[in-house]
Design a protein around this motif. Structure first.
Motif, PDB file in Angstrom:
ATOM      1  N   UNK A  95     -57.445  19.982 -67.765  1.00 31.45           N
ATOM      2  CA  UNK A  95     -56.638  20.697 -68.617  1.00 31.45           C
ATOM      3  C   UNK A  95     -55.313  20.036 -68.230  1.00 31.45           C
ATOM      4  N   UNK A  96     -55.065  19.436 -67.510  1.00 32.95           N
ATOM      5  CA  UNK A  96     -53.687  18.568 -67.229  1.00 32.95           C
ATOM      6  C   UNK A  96     -53.799  17.100 -67.207  1.00 32.95           C
ATOM      7  N   UNK A  97     -55.145  16.583 -67.847  1.00 32.60           N
ATOM      8  CA  UNK A  97     -55.400  15.273 -68.149  1.00 32.60           C
ATOM      9  C   UNK A  97     -54.321  14.486 -68.798  1.00 32.60           C
ATOM     10  N   UNK A  98     -53.719  14.979 -69.996  1.00 32.97           N
ATOM     11  CA  UNK A  98     -52.778  14.256 -70.791  1.00 32.97           C
ATOM     12  C   UNK A  98     -51.820  13.848 -69.690  1.00 32.97           C
ATOM     13  N   UNK A  99     -51.060  14.597 -69.020  1.00 28.62           N
ATOM     14  CA  UNK A  99     -50.067  14.819 -68.129  1.00 28.62           C
ATOM     15  C   UNK A  99     -50.197  13.422 -67.063  1.00 28.62           C
ATOM     16  N   UNK A 100     -51.441  13.414 -66.375  1.00 29.40           N
ATOM     17  CA  UNK A 100     -51.724  12.500 -65.491  1.00 29.40           C
ATOM     18  C   UNK A 100     -51.734  11.273 -66.138  1.00 29.40           C
ATOM     19  N   UNK A 101     -52.361  11.183 -67.172  1.00 23.20           N
ATOM     20  CA  UNK A 101     -52.261   9.751 -67.957  1.00 23.20           C
ATOM     21  C   UNK A 101     -51.007   9.220 -68.415  1.00 23.20           C
ATOM     22  N   UNK A 102     -50.351  10.191 -68.865  1.00 24.68           N
ATOM     23  CA  UNK A 102     -48.752   9.834 -69.219  1.00 24.68           C
ATOM     24  C   UNK A 102     -48.028   9.064 -67.865  1.00 24.68           C
ATOM     25  N   UNK A 103     -48.352   9.989 -66.808  1.00 22.05           N
ATOM     26  CA  UNK A 103     -47.688   9.581 -65.687  1.00 22.05           C
ATOM     27  C   UNK A 103     -48.099   8.350 -65.024  1.00 22.05           C
ATOM     28  N   UNK A 104     -49.532   8.152 -64.885  1.00 24.13           N
ATOM     29  CA  UNK A 104     -50.253   7.286 -64.027  1.00 24.13           C
ATOM     30  C   UNK A 104     -50.544   5.891 -64.673  1.00 24.13           C
ATOM     31  N   UNK A 105     -50.448   5.872 -66.086  1.00 22.78           N
ATOM     32  CA  UNK A 105     -50.859   4.832 -66.896  1.00 22.78           C
ATOM     33  C   UNK A 105     -49.747   4.696 -68.095  1.00 22.78           C
ATOM     34  N   UNK A 106     -49.050   5.413 -68.868  1.00 16.09           N
ATOM     35  CA  UNK A 106     -48.346   4.976 -69.606  1.00 16.09           C
ATOM     36  C   UNK A 106     -46.871   4.841 -69.009  1.00 16.09           C
ATOM     37  N   UNK A 107     -46.503   5.452 -68.035  1.00 16.21           N
ATOM     38  CA  UNK A 107     -44.953   5.225 -67.374  1.00 16.21           C
ATOM     39  C   UNK A 107     -45.126   3.981 -66.756  1.00 16.21           C
ATOM     40  N   UNK A 108     -45.708   3.491 -65.886  1.00 20.18           N
ATOM     41  CA  UNK A 108     -45.963   2.133 -65.233  1.00 20.18           C
ATOM     42  C   UNK A 108     -45.924   1.106 -66.395  1.00 20.18           C
ATOM     43  N   UNK A 109     -46.889   1.419 -67.343  1.00 20.82           N
ATOM     44  CA  UNK A 109     -46.852   0.330 -68.550  1.00 20.82           C
ATOM     45  C   UNK A 109     -45.666   0.187 -69.203  1.00 20.82           C
ATOM     46  N   UNK A 110     -44.970   1.352 -69.444  1.00 19.90           N
ATOM     47  CA  UNK A 110     -43.662   1.287 -70.016  1.00 19.90           C
ATOM     48  C   UNK A 110     -42.676   0.488 -69.257  1.00 19.90           C
ATOM     49  N   UNK A 111     -42.434   0.828 -68.102  1.00 21.75           N
ATOM     50  CA  UNK A 111     -41.807   0.249 -67.136  1.00 21.75           C
ATOM     51  C   UNK A 111     -41.823  -1.365 -67.278  1.00 21.75           C
ATOM     52  N   UNK A 112     -43.108  -1.739 -67.020  1.00 22.61           N
ATOM     53  CA  UNK A 112     -43.501  -3.227 -67.117  1.00 22.61           C
ATOM     54  C   UNK A 112     -43.139  -3.893 -68.311  1.00 22.61           C
ATOM     55  N   UNK A 113     -43.302  -3.093 -69.346  1.00 22.95           N
ATOM     56  CA  UNK A 113     -42.939  -3.533 -70.897  1.00 22.95           C
ATOM     57  C   UNK A 113     -41.509  -3.842 -71.105  1.00 22.95           C
ATOM     58  N   UNK A 114     -40.746  -2.947 -70.573  1.00 23.84           N
ATOM     59  CA  UNK A 114     -39.383  -3.117 -70.689  1.00 23.84           C
ATOM     60  C   UNK A 114     -38.842  -4.281 -69.973  1.00 23.84           C
ATOM     61  N   UNK A 115     -39.509  -4.216 -68.625  1.00 21.65           N
ATOM     62  CA  UNK A 115     -38.813  -5.320 -67.617  1.00 21.65           C
ATOM     63  C   UNK A 115     -39.573  -6.616 -68.111  1.00 21.65           C
TER      64      UNK A 115
END
Length: 437
Positions: A95-115
């Motif tokens: 039930x919390x799957x979208x949250x974990x995905x946004x935190x564990x995958x999307x957030x590091x990818x966003x940081x890496x993309x901006x960096x």
């Protein structure tokens, strides 16, 4: 005359905060959009020229004001979430799957993309990492139009984690839970930038960052928050003394006490206070879930958040017309628009699309809902706090260009996401939820 003008502006601004939410419900406008515009108008016309608006000269004030604003928002977000979380149950984890995905995958990818985009534009590695960390969090302050409205209490039905859901609940839940957690989880990457700027050996820096700043401080923050929330809930709902059982009296200021206690305890022990506040609110919410006291606490926090947000957005608008964007160049515009329009949407959509929970179940998103969730990565007050904090640690992080870039990105997010939020959420409400392949 100046004092009279301050009172006039304050009164008019409070009036806007009261009437804007209902007045704008039928328009493609949001309260943050209007408040920033009002601030810009004030900055361009009637206010004195000697206002203390320079970020470099007022870094500490910016840090503390934005810190308090984010903390209040995190407490409100934690109290608003109705969905329980039990890591021992598979249905709850799904039930919390979208949250974990946004935190564990999307957030590091966003940081890496901006960096990477910043490094391509010629930024030093530490500055590029910092910019990615500062702009990564989905803001709990400015994203209220796409988040859950507040806690259900006596009207909350007993539901199973796999039960069918309303049309737009999953999008709002995913964005709300993400905003509550990633404001704390951005801190390790801010510290990574500080460590890199310090010039330490790469191996030592990596070990220190992984062991303490990523894991140690995160665990301390969560544990402290859960402990404080559990103790306060026991006292508020089940204390033997009526004087301690404040839930029966409906005293909502316990929310502020819980916020300050969890944050102070976590910071004193070296943990992340942002995570502690959110964990405290979630733990407290999990106790006596149908008690109306949760709604009373949320209402007082929501009003406090509205006042603080009003102040921050007005000052941001004034600063925009008083030199905040003077250092902005093509690099800042490219990074800001690239994050809002490309990096965050792509990273989040990818994270939500790999082996997803079937739509129609708790934690499942249709293709349209994945697109909406990926798109609404609202940037806001948290970014200002992280930049102010980092500038207090490393002098090079206080450069005007960084302030201009972050300010531009926040305004771009307010305009783009604000204009689209009402239309997109209404479209989702009218679509049937079928399993997406």
């Amino acid at each position: 005359m100046t004092a009279d003008l301050v009172y006039l502006v304050a009164g008019a601004s409070l009036l806007l905060a009261i009437v804007l939410p209902s007045s704008l419900s039928r328009l493609p406008l949001t309260s943050p959009m209007v408040l920033v515009a009002v601030g810009m108008l004030l900055g361009a016309t009637s206010l004195p020229d000697d206002l203390p608006l320079s970020p470099q000269d007022n870094r500490a004030a910016i840090e503390h004001i934005t810190e308090i604003t984010v903390l209040v928002a995190l407490m409100g977000v934690g109290l608003a979430l109705d969905r329980p979380f039990d890591p021992r149950q598979r249905a709850s984890r799904r039930a919390w799957s979208p949250t974990w995905r946004l935190l564990a995958i999307a957030m590091p990818l966003s940081i890496a993309g901006v960096a990477l985009l910043g490094w391509w534009a010629g930024l030093a590695p530490a500055v590029a990492i910092l910019l990615g960390a500062v702009l990564a969090p989905t803001d709990p302050v400015l994203a209220s139009d796409v988040q859950v409205g507040g806690p259900a209490t006596h009207a909350l039905d007993e539901v199973d984690d796999c039960a069918p859901i309303d049309e737009d609940d999953e999008v709002r839940f995913a964005l709300t839970a993400e905003a509550g957690l990633n404001d704390g989880l951005a801190f390790p990457f801010v510290y990574l930038a500080v460590l890199v700027a310090g010039g330490g050996a790469l191996g030592a820096t990596t070990l220190e960052w992984l062991g303490w700043y990523l894991l140690g401080k995160t665990v301390i923050g969560v544990v402290v928050g859960v402990a404080v929330g559990w103790v306060l809930a026991r006292l508020a709902f089940r204390a033997s003394s009526p004087a301690l059982r404040v839930a029966d009296r409906g005293e909502p200021l316990l929310a502020v006490a819980a916020l300050a206690t969890s944050y102070g305890a976590a910071e004193a022990l070296g943990g992340y206070g942002f995570l502690a506040v959110f964990a405290c609110a979630m733990t407290f919410r999990a106790s006596e879930r149908r008690h109306d006291y949760h709604r009373a606490m949320h209402e007082v926090v929501e009003r406090l958040e509205r006042l603080l947000t009003l102040f921050v957005l007005l000052v941001l608008g004034i600063a925009l017309t008083r030199g905040l964007l003077e250092a902005l160049d093509w690099r800042g515009v490219t990074i800001g628009l690239g994050l809002v329009l490309v990096i965050r949407p792509l990273a989040a959509y990818l994270a939500l699309s790999v082996l997803p929970v079937p739509a129609g179940e708790r934690g499942g998103l249709t293709r349209a809902e994945r697109s909406a969730t990926a798109f609404f990565g609202v940037r806001g007050v948290g970014s200002l706090f992280y930049l102010a904090y980092a500038a207090g640690q490393v002098d090079a992080f206080g450069q005007p260009w960084l302030w201009s870039t972050v300010g531009f990105t926040i305004v771009a997010s307010v305009l783009v996401h604000g204009a689209a939020s009402g239309w997109v959420m209404k479209r989702l409400e009218g679509q049937p939820r079928v399993t997406s392949r």
